[in-house]
Write a protein that holds these residues in place. Structure first.
Motif, PDB file in Angstrom:
ATOM      1  N   LYS A 241      41.876  34.983  36.373  1.00 29.60           N
ATOM      2  CA  LYS A 241      42.464  35.265  35.063  1.00 29.60           C
ATOM      3  C   LYS A 241      42.230  36.725  34.678  1.00 29.60           C
ATOM      4  O   LYS A 241      43.126  37.391  34.162  1.00 29.60           O
ATOM      5  CB  LYS A 241      41.906  34.316  33.998  1.00 29.60           C
ATOM      6  N   TRP A 242      41.028  37.240  34.944  1.00 31.54           N
ATOM      7  CA  TRP A 242      40.723  38.639  34.634  1.00 31.54           C
ATOM      8  C   TRP A 242      41.670  39.568  35.392  1.00 31.54           C
ATOM      9  O   TRP A 242      42.242  40.481  34.821  1.00 31.54           O
ATOM     10  CB  TRP A 242      39.263  38.950  34.973  1.00 31.54           C
ATOM     11  N   TYR A 243      41.839  39.337  36.703  1.00 32.26           N
ATOM     12  CA  TYR A 243      42.726  40.185  37.504  1.00 32.26           C
ATOM     13  C   TYR A 243      44.182  40.083  37.017  1.00 32.26           C
ATOM     14  O   TYR A 243      44.924  41.056  37.038  1.00 32.26           O
ATOM     15  CB  TYR A 243      42.623  39.846  38.993  1.00 32.26           C
ATOM     16  N   ALA A 244      44.568  38.910  36.564  1.00 34.27           N
ATOM     17  CA  ALA A 244      45.923  38.740  36.029  1.00 34.27           C
ATOM     18  C   ALA A 244      46.078  39.505  34.712  1.00 34.27           C
ATOM     19  O   ALA A 244      47.032  40.264  34.525  1.00 34.27           O
ATOM     20  CB  ALA A 244      46.228  37.261  35.824  1.00 34.27           C
ATOM     21  N   ASP A 245      45.121  39.307  33.803  1.00 34.47           N
ATOM     22  CA  ASP A 245      45.200  39.931  32.480  1.00 34.47           C
ATOM     23  C   ASP A 245      45.037  41.450  32.532  1.00 34.47           C
ATOM     24  O   ASP A 245      45.727  42.178  31.827  1.00 34.47           O
ATOM     25  CB  ASP A 245      44.125  39.356  31.553  1.00 34.47           C
ATOM     26  N   MET A 246      44.132  41.922  33.362  1.00 34.32           N
ATOM     27  CA  MET A 246      43.816  43.346  33.387  1.00 34.32           C
ATOM     28  C   MET A 246      44.746  44.150  34.294  1.00 34.32           C
ATOM     29  O   MET A 246      45.094  45.278  33.986  1.00 34.32           O
ATOM     30  CB  MET A 246      42.364  43.583  33.851  1.00 34.32           C
ATOM     31  N   LEU A 247      45.142  43.562  35.446  1.00 31.63           N
ATOM     32  CA  LEU A 247      45.875  44.327  36.454  1.00 31.63           C
ATOM     33  C   LEU A 247      47.244  43.750  36.795  1.00 31.63           C
ATOM     34  O   LEU A 247      47.972  44.319  37.603  1.00 31.63           O
ATOM     35  CB  LEU A 247      45.032  44.444  37.728  1.00 31.63           C
ATOM     36  N   GLY A 248      47.577  42.600  36.218  1.00 31.79           N
ATOM     37  CA  GLY A 248      48.884  42.015  36.464  1.00 31.79           C
ATOM     38  C   GLY A 248      49.029  41.305  37.799  1.00 31.79           C
ATOM     39  O   GLY A 248      50.143  41.027  38.233  1.00 31.79           O
ATOM     40  N   PHE A 249      47.912  40.977  38.464  1.00 30.97           N
ATOM     41  CA  PHE A 249      47.981  40.275  39.741  1.00 30.97           C
ATOM     42  C   PHE A 249      48.267  38.799  39.500  1.00 30.97           C
ATOM     43  O   PHE A 249      47.773  38.204  38.548  1.00 30.97           O
ATOM     44  CB  PHE A 249      46.679  40.413  40.525  1.00 30.97           C
ATOM     45  N   GLU A 250      49.072  38.192  40.377  1.00 28.87           N
ATOM     46  CA  GLU A 250      49.435  36.784  40.236  1.00 28.87           C
ATOM     47  C   GLU A 250      48.641  35.923  41.203  1.00 28.87           C
ATOM     48  O   GLU A 250      48.483  36.284  42.371  1.00 28.87           O
ATOM     49  CB  GLU A 250      50.928  36.601  40.497  1.00 28.87           C
ATOM     50  N   THR A 251      48.165  34.788  40.714  1.00 29.60           N
ATOM     51  CA  THR A 251      47.449  33.858  41.581  1.00 29.60           C
ATOM     52  C   THR A 251      48.433  33.233  42.564  1.00 29.60           C
ATOM     53  O   THR A 251      49.463  32.688  42.162  1.00 29.60           O
ATOM     54  CB  THR A 251      46.755  32.755  40.757  1.00 29.60           C
ATOM     55  N   ILE A 252      48.110  33.321  43.839  1.00 30.38           N
ATOM     56  CA  ILE A 252      48.911  32.675  44.881  1.00 30.38           C
ATOM     57  C   ILE A 252      48.478  31.225  45.000  1.00 30.38           C
ATOM     58  O   ILE A 252      49.282  30.315  45.013  1.00 30.38           O
ATOM     59  CB  ILE A 252      48.749  33.399  46.235  1.00 30.38           C
ATOM     60  N   TYR A 253      47.155  30.998  45.062  1.00 30.53           N
ATOM     61  CA  TYR A 253      46.614  29.638  45.116  1.00 30.53           C
ATOM     62  C   TYR A 253      45.110  29.648  44.871  1.00 30.53           C
ATOM     63  O   TYR A 253      44.445  30.672  45.000  1.00 30.53           O
ATOM     64  CB  TYR A 253      46.914  28.953  46.460  1.00 30.53           C
ATOM     65  N   HIS A 254      44.603  28.484  44.501  1.00 32.55           N
ATOM     66  CA  HIS A 254      43.168  28.200  44.431  1.00 32.55           C
ATOM     67  C   HIS A 254      42.914  27.112  45.464  1.00 32.55           C
ATOM     68  O   HIS A 254      43.511  26.038  45.383  1.00 32.55           O
ATOM     69  CB  HIS A 254      42.760  27.667  43.052  1.00 32.55           C
ATOM     70  N   ALA A 255      42.062  27.381  46.433  1.00 30.32           N
ATOM     71  CA  ALA A 255      41.671  26.374  47.425  1.00 30.32           C
ATOM     72  C   ALA A 255      40.261  25.921  47.054  1.00 30.32           C
ATOM     73  O   ALA A 255      39.260  26.421  47.595  1.00 30.32           O
ATOM     74  CB  ALA A 255      41.718  26.952  48.833  1.00 30.32           C
ATOM     75  N   ASP A 256      40.193  24.985  46.117  1.00 32.55           N
ATOM     76  CA  ASP A 256      38.903  24.562  45.590  1.00 32.55           C
ATOM     77  C   ASP A 256      37.999  23.981  46.662  1.00 32.55           C
ATOM     78  O   ASP A 256      36.790  24.208  46.644  1.00 32.55           O
ATOM     79  CB  ASP A 256      39.102  23.565  44.443  1.00 32.55           C
ATOM     80  N   GLU A 257      38.568  23.263  47.621  1.00 27.72           N
ATOM     81  CA  GLU A 257      37.752  22.674  48.687  1.00 27.72           C
ATOM     82  C   GLU A 257      37.114  23.723  49.585  1.00 27.72           C
ATOM     83  O   GLU A 257      36.090  23.487  50.201  1.00 27.72           O
ATOM     84  CB  GLU A 257      38.589  21.697  49.539  1.00 27.72           C
ATOM     85  N   ALA A 258      37.687  24.925  49.624  1.00 24.75           N
ATOM     86  CA  ALA A 258      37.150  26.014  50.447  1.00 24.75           C
ATOM     87  C   ALA A 258      36.414  27.056  49.608  1.00 24.75           C
ATOM     88  O   ALA A 258      35.863  28.009  50.163  1.00 24.75           O
ATOM     89  CB  ALA A 258      38.288  26.680  51.222  1.00 24.75           C
ATOM     90  N   GLY A 259      36.412  26.916  48.281  1.00 22.40           N
ATOM     91  CA  GLY A 259      35.763  27.901  47.419  1.00 22.40           C
ATOM     92  C   GLY A 259      36.443  29.254  47.472  1.00 22.40           C
ATOM     93  O   GLY A 259      35.795  30.295  47.428  1.00 22.40           O
ATOM     94  N   TRP A 260      37.770  29.240  47.536  1.00 19.67           N
ATOM     95  CA  TRP A 260      38.542  30.461  47.758  1.00 19.67           C
ATOM     96  C   TRP A 260      39.774  30.485  46.874  1.00 19.67           C
ATOM     97  O   TRP A 260      40.435  29.469  46.689  1.00 19.67           O
ATOM     98  CB  TRP A 260      38.975  30.501  49.222  1.00 19.67           C
ATOM     99  N   SER A 261      40.077  31.669  46.330  1.00 16.71           N
ATOM    100  CA  SER A 261      41.318  31.887  45.595  1.00 16.71           C
ATOM    101  C   SER A 261      41.950  33.159  46.124  1.00 16.71           C
ATOM    102  O   SER A 261      41.246  34.059  46.583  1.00 16.71           O
ATOM    103  CB  SER A 261      41.053  32.048  44.097  1.00 16.71           C
ATOM    104  N   GLU A 262      43.262  33.229  46.049  1.00 14.38           N
ATOM    105  CA  GLU A 262      43.951  34.415  46.537  1.00 14.38           C
ATOM    106  C   GLU A 262      44.981  34.877  45.517  1.00 14.38           C
ATOM    107  O   GLU A 262      45.686  34.071  44.929  1.00 14.38           O
ATOM    108  CB  GLU A 262      44.619  34.117  47.875  1.00 14.38           C
ATOM    109  N   LEU A 263      45.031  36.201  45.314  1.00 17.15           N
ATOM    110  CA  LEU A 263      45.908  36.817  44.331  1.00 17.15           C
ATOM    111  C   LEU A 263      46.808  37.834  45.005  1.00 17.15           C
ATOM    112  O   LEU A 263      46.375  38.544  45.913  1.00 17.15           O
ATOM    113  CB  LEU A 263      45.087  37.538  43.258  1.00 17.15           C
ATOM    114  N   GLN A 264      48.043  37.939  44.528  1.00 15.89           N
ATOM    115  CA  GLN A 264      48.972  38.955  45.022  1.00 15.89           C
ATOM    116  C   GLN A 264      48.812  40.206  44.175  1.00 15.89           C
ATOM    117  O   GLN A 264      48.913  40.143  42.955  1.00 15.89           O
ATOM    118  CB  GLN A 264      50.418  38.465  44.961  1.00 15.89           C
ATOM    119  N   THR A 265      48.567  41.335  44.837  1.00 13.94           N
ATOM    120  CA  THR A 265      48.520  42.614  44.119  1.00 13.94           C
ATOM    121  C   THR A 265      49.948  43.106  43.944  1.00 13.94           C
ATOM    122  O   THR A 265      50.900  42.453  44.369  1.00 13.94           O
ATOM    123  CB  THR A 265      47.709  43.678  44.881  1.00 13.94           C
TER     124      THR A 265
END
Length: 126
Positions: free
Chosen positions: A24-48
């Motif tokens: 959310k911080w990266y989205a709000d501050m830099l405009g990056f969009e969340t690609i996915y949250h892989a909760d089972e892997a403890g990983w999230s990825e954002l598009q710059t």
């Protein structure tokens, strides 16, 4: 000629306490969009805003402050790792595999900076 072949993707990986808050911080501050949250892997990825460059957020209870690991995409991680190991490049343990998602291997430059190779296992590209 380079020892290994990399594709046109780079993921800049950070260790964070809460991936959802950080995304959310990266989205709000830099405009990056969340690609996915892989909760089972403890990983999230954002598009710059740069093609081929993503931000990875690895969740850890005590992330190391100031850490950042560039992750370079490759179509054949096993071959790339073998070539680098033959050139005396040091790796941090075994290759990690998240079935159907990604294969990764952390290695170090001569100054001890961590870098990572990643092979996309989703079948959707690098």
């Amino acid at each position: 000629m380079a020892l290994v072949t990399l594709d046109e993707t780079i993921n800049i990986s950070f260790s964070v306490k809460d991936r959802h808050v950080s995304a959310k911080w990266y989205a709000d501050m830099l405009g990056f969009e969340t690609i996915y949250h892989a909760d089972e892997a403890g990983w999230s990825e954002l598009q710059t805003n740069t093609a081929g460059v993503t931000i990875g957020l690895g969740e850890h209870t005590k992330p190391a402050p100031g850490n950042c690991v560039p992750v370079f995409g490759t179509a054949d991680l096993d071959s790339a790792r073998q070539k680098l190991e033959q050139a005396d490049v040091k790796f941090d343990g075994e290759t990690d595999v998240v079935d159907g998602m990604v294969k990764t291997a952390t290695f170090y430059d001569p100054d001890g900076n961590a870098l990572m190779l990643a092979q996309d296992l989703t079948g959707g590209g690098s």
